[in-house]
Scaffold this motif. Structure first.
Motif, PDB file in Angstrom:
ATOM      1  N   ALA A 159       0.858  -1.183   0.000  1.00  0.00           N
ATOM      2  CA  ALA A 159       0.000   0.000   0.000  1.00  0.00           C
ATOM      3  C   ALA A 159       0.889   1.225   0.000  1.00  0.00           C
ATOM      4  CB  ALA A 159      -0.906   0.012   1.222  1.00  0.00           C
ATOM      5  N   SER A 160       0.664   2.112  -0.954  1.00  0.00           N
ATOM      6  CA  SER A 160       1.430   3.347  -1.091  1.00  0.00           C
ATOM      7  C   SER A 160       0.519   4.513  -0.726  1.00  0.00           C
ATOM      8  CB  SER A 160       1.928   3.484  -2.533  1.00  0.00           C
ATOM      9  OG  SER A 160       2.375   4.785  -2.805  1.00  0.00           O
ATOM     10  N   ILE A 161       0.954   5.286   0.270  1.00  0.00           N
ATOM     11  CA  ILE A 161       0.104   6.359   0.797  1.00  0.00           C
ATOM     12  C   ILE A 161       0.777   7.715   0.629  1.00  0.00           C
ATOM     13  CG2 ILE A 161      -1.038   7.274   2.852  1.00  0.00           C
ATOM     14  CD1 ILE A 161      -1.204   4.403   3.905  1.00  0.00           C
ATOM     15  N   PHE A 162       0.070   8.629  -0.009  1.00  0.00           N
ATOM     16  CA  PHE A 162       0.504  10.015  -0.118  1.00  0.00           C
ATOM     17  C   PHE A 162      -0.504  10.905   0.603  1.00  0.00           C
ATOM     18  CE2 PHE A 162       2.565   8.028  -3.768  1.00  0.00           C
ATOM     19  CZ  PHE A 162       3.832   8.597  -3.745  1.00  0.00           C
ATOM     20  N   TYR A 163      -0.141  12.162   0.762  1.00  0.00           N
ATOM     21  CA  TYR A 163      -1.006  13.103   1.475  1.00  0.00           C
ATOM     22  C   TYR A 163      -1.174  14.386   0.655  1.00  0.00           C
ATOM     23  CZ  TYR A 163       0.061  10.028   5.379  1.00  0.00           C
ATOM     24  OH  TYR A 163       0.212   8.923   6.174  1.00  0.00           O
ATOM     25  N   ALA A 164      -2.300  15.061   0.867  1.00  0.00           N
ATOM     26  CA  ALA A 164      -2.572  16.330   0.181  1.00  0.00           C
ATOM     27  C   ALA A 164      -1.953  17.464   0.994  1.00  0.00           C
ATOM     28  CB  ALA A 164      -4.075  16.531   0.004  1.00  0.00           C
ATOM     29  N   GLU A 165      -0.625  17.555   0.950  1.00  0.00           N
ATOM     30  CA  GLU A 165       0.086  18.561   1.748  1.00  0.00           C
ATOM     31  C   GLU A 165      -0.336  19.980   1.402  1.00  0.00           C
ATOM     32  OE1 GLU A 165       2.877  15.010   1.396  1.00  0.00           O
ATOM     33  OE2 GLU A 165       1.781  16.247  -0.053  1.00  0.00           O
ATOM     34  N   GLU A 166      -0.748  20.190   0.160  1.00  0.00           N
ATOM     35  CA  GLU A 166      -1.153  21.541  -0.234  1.00  0.00           C
ATOM     36  C   GLU A 166      -2.339  22.029   0.587  1.00  0.00           C
ATOM     37  OE1 GLU A 166      -3.505  18.685  -2.735  1.00  0.00           O
ATOM     38  OE2 GLU A 166      -1.398  18.868  -2.149  1.00  0.00           O
ATOM     39  N   GLN A 167      -3.230  21.110   0.982  1.00  0.00           N
ATOM     40  CA  GLN A 167      -4.378  21.494   1.802  1.00  0.00           C
ATOM     41  C   GLN A 167      -3.939  21.880   3.215  1.00  0.00           C
ATOM     42  OE1 GLN A 167      -7.050  18.137   1.595  1.00  0.00           O
ATOM     43  NE2 GLN A 167      -7.712  18.628  -0.492  1.00  0.00           N
TER      44      GLN A 167
END
Length: 380
Positions: A159-167
């Motif tokens: 499972a590869s997880i990224f985040y919406a850092e811009e928010q």
């Protein structure tokens, strides 16, 4: 069956080799890595007996780093204790892909069925391990597995997880201007996509708040830079001190241990800091809030899907405000003017899609991020 990532994610994985730690920059060929791993296995085999079912592999930082290691480990601990599963963390012996691979294999030989790796520094190691150990589940945060040629691939057990850092960055910039700051700073570590997204969001949030407050054009100014590392150094402290002396009121410190340098400077100047990734309010009285990724929650929920037989591997997901996985630390915030009601409203606007925050592809550099009122100055 393996699934290929879309090309839009390739820019993220390509940037990973810039960072020190368990990254590919310390090895020039796969064969060299494998040889080193094999040499290390023999001496580590005897330690494997005291392993655990759920393992976390740290980067070269500590487990209580107030950042990625700690946040991810808190998620492992919470789930493991609730589910009655043994858990343990392993720390690589040095800064190399080979050392990370050795730590992962040590965990698996010790009985690990799930391996959690916090940070995109683990992209190459997991690329190798996910196929070598198809019965082991892997969770990688802020990264996607790729080989030394940057060919990205995620297998069904990963499972590869990224985040919406811009928010999260948007919320930080919005709050800073609403709080009353007009001279802002952004001090990033290395210009990798996640850091850029934080910064660009910060600019957009500040501009939105300036418009709501009917401020004059250029009344809000942002000094913006990447220091080129993720370390606490005298040079980083000196740069932050010079900004504060020059009138900057608050700096969003977005670069791991760079934040510690900024906090020291803020303490001497009696200025303010916005932390990053996790709640850093305990690190310094100068931290007014932190732009967070909900690492604990995302690790916990992914572990839960594994043990509930609902695991969906083989793909990357981006977690944002709609799932509560990016946010500001409001419970420990030191705001005097920005209210919880204001925060809840802007947060819900992002969730509902009323506010759309642009990512790192909006501009080539920070000064080119579209704004109506805020002036951004790139500092080399």
């Amino acid at each position: 069956m393996k699934k290929k990532l879309f090309s839009v994610l390739l820019s993220v994985v390509m940037a990973s080799t810039l960072l020190v730690g368990c990254g590919g920059s310390n090895q020039t060929a796969e064969k060299k890595e494998e040889t080193k791993t094999e040499q290390s296995e023999a001496k580590n085999d005897e330690q494997s007996a005291d392993g655990a079912e759920i393992a976390l592999i740290t980067d070269v930082g500590t487990i209580d780093d107030k950042s990625f290691n700690q946040g991810a480990w808190e998620g492992v601990e919470q789930f493991a204790k609730e589910a009655g599963k043994t858990h343990k963390y392993y720390k690589p012996t040095e800064k190399s892909d080979a050392a990370c691979i050795t730590a992962i294999e040590l965990a698996i030989k010790g009985g690990a069925k799930v391996v959690v790796c916090p940070g995109f520094l683990f992209e190459v190691p997991i690329y190798k391990m996910q196929t070598k150990y198809p019965d082991t589940k892997f969770i990688i945060l802020d990264g996607a597995p790729h080989d030394l040629n940057k060919d990205a691939e995620i297998t069904e057990n990963t499972a590869s997880i990224f985040y919406a850092e811009e928010q999260s960055g948007y919320l930080a910039g919005y709050a800073a201007v609403k709080e009353g700051y007009r001279q802002l700073g952004f001090m990033g570590g290395i210009a990798v996509p996640a850091v850029i997204r934080f910064g660009y969001g910060y600019i957009q949030g500040a501009d939105a708040a300036a418009k709501e407050l009917n401020l004059a054009k250029d009344e809000v100014k942002i000094k913006y830079t990447y220091v080129g590392n993720f370390d606490a150094t005298p040079e980083n402290e000196t740069k932050a001190s010079s900004w504060f002396t020059d009138g900057t009121e608050v700096i969003f410190a977005c670069g791991g241990a760079v934040g510690n340098s900024v906090m020291k400077a803020a303490e001497k100047s009696k200025k303010a800091v916005i932390g990053v990734d996790v709640d850093q309010s305990g690190e310094s009285e100068t931290v007014i809030t932190s732009a967070m990724k909900n690492l604990k929650n995302s690790v916990y929920e992914t572990l839960k899907t594994i043990y509930d037989d609902k695991f969906e591997g083989g793909k990357s997901v981006v977690l944002g405000a709609d799932t509560g996985n990016v946010l500001l630390a409001m419970d420990t915030a030191r705001f005097k003017n920005f209210t919880k009601e204001e925060y809840d409203k802007i947060y819900q606007d992002i969730v509902d899609g009323k506010v759309v925050v642009n990512k790192d592809d909006i501009a080539e550099n920070a000064a080119e991020v579209p704004t109506e009122l805020v002036k951004v100055e790139n500092i080399q």
